[in-house]
Design an enzyme around this catalytic site. Sequence first.
Site, short mmCIF file in Angstrom:
data_model
loop_
_atom_site.label_atom_id
_atom_site.label_comp_id
_atom_site.label_asym_id
_atom_site.label_seq_id
_atom_site.Cartn_x
_atom_site.Cartn_y
_atom_site.Cartn_z
N GLY A 54 92.29 -47.19 68.74
CA GLY A 54 92.02 -46.22 69.79
C GLY A 54 92.26 -44.81 69.31
O GLY A 54 92.29 -44.53 68.11
N CYS A 55 92.46 -43.89 70.24
CA CYS A 55 92.69 -42.49 69.91
C CYS A 55 93.83 -42.35 68.91
O CYS A 55 94.92 -42.87 69.11
CB CYS A 55 93.01 -41.70 71.17
SG CYS A 55 93.41 -39.97 70.86
N PHE A 56 93.57 -41.64 67.83
CA PHE A 56 94.58 -41.57 66.77
C PHE A 56 95.80 -40.73 67.13
O PHE A 56 96.83 -40.81 66.46
CB PHE A 56 93.99 -41.10 65.44
CG PHE A 56 93.02 -39.94 65.47
CD1 PHE A 56 93.06 -38.95 66.45
CD2 PHE A 56 92.04 -39.84 64.50
CE1 PHE A 56 92.18 -37.90 66.45
CE2 PHE A 56 91.14 -38.76 64.48
CZ PHE A 56 91.20 -37.80 65.46
N TRP A 57 95.73 -39.95 68.19
CA TRP A 57 96.90 -39.16 68.58
C TRP A 57 98.12 -40.04 68.81
O TRP A 57 99.20 -39.78 68.31
CB TRP A 57 96.60 -38.36 69.85
CG TRP A 57 95.53 -37.33 69.74
CD1 TRP A 57 94.98 -36.81 68.59
CD2 TRP A 57 94.85 -36.69 70.82
NE1 TRP A 57 94.02 -35.90 68.91
CE2 TRP A 57 93.91 -35.79 70.26
CE3 TRP A 57 94.95 -36.79 72.21
CZ2 TRP A 57 93.07 -34.99 71.05
CZ3 TRP A 57 94.12 -36.00 73.00
CH2 TRP A 57 93.19 -35.11 72.43
N GLU A 98 88.53 -44.03 64.62
CA GLU A 98 89.69 -43.15 64.53
C GLU A 98 90.85 -43.99 64.00
O GLU A 98 91.18 -45.04 64.57
CB GLU A 98 90.03 -42.55 65.90
CG GLU A 98 89.00 -41.56 66.40
CD GLU A 98 89.50 -40.71 67.57
OE1 GLU A 98 90.71 -40.75 67.85
OE2 GLU A 98 88.67 -40.02 68.18
#
Length: 234
Positions: A54-57, A98
């Site tokens: 998912g979102c790499f943040w 990502e």
Amino acid sequence: MKSLAFTAATLAAAALVWHAVPSSAEPARRVPAPTADLVAPPAARTETAVFAGGCFWGVQGVFQRVQGVSNAVSGYAGGDAKTAKYDEVGSGRTGHAESVRITYDPKQISYGKLLQIYFSVAHDPTELNRQGPDTGTQYRSTVFAENAEQARIAKAYIAQLNQAKTFGKPLATTIETGKPFYAAEDYHQDFLTKHPDHGYIVVNDWPKIDDLKKLFPESYRSAPALVSAAAKAG
């Protein structure tokens, strides 16, 4: 889809709005450790692992707070170098996901332990081509194995969790080999630390850090290994 003419600053601002959507992820759980793991070579100083979830943040934020990890870089894997750009990856047509490249000391933490944390708190491995509010192949659950041994351990672990029906349904996690990693733009690095009050981070990512601390107290550290600090040290 974002315009190719966007500047980095404009793209960063667009990213903040784009990600400000509530999460629907299931509660995290500490899954069983893998029955097979890599043995650290006697002379090994650092190794790398690349995970997409998912979102790499949030994935970056989790592994930056794991003991034994010296660096965790947000980026892209699965596609070509020429399309390893945020605006292009966001189209879902580049083959990229990502991802986060983790540099770790195998004498302090094993590859199997990183996988256990990945499956337990970094993301929901049962979601296919999505994570929470984010949809598309760029958000797929994938282990980008650096070598045949990593692929073997990851494959065995996925089979172990599926056989035990740990999640109640099959894992969507895939294993890809021979796919280079490309670091993301600077404004994506250390995003959770730089923007702790951002809506997406508060809803989707701080709970992951809380789960890491609760489920893996032996591996949690409060001071993150930031990309900016690693760059200065290098």
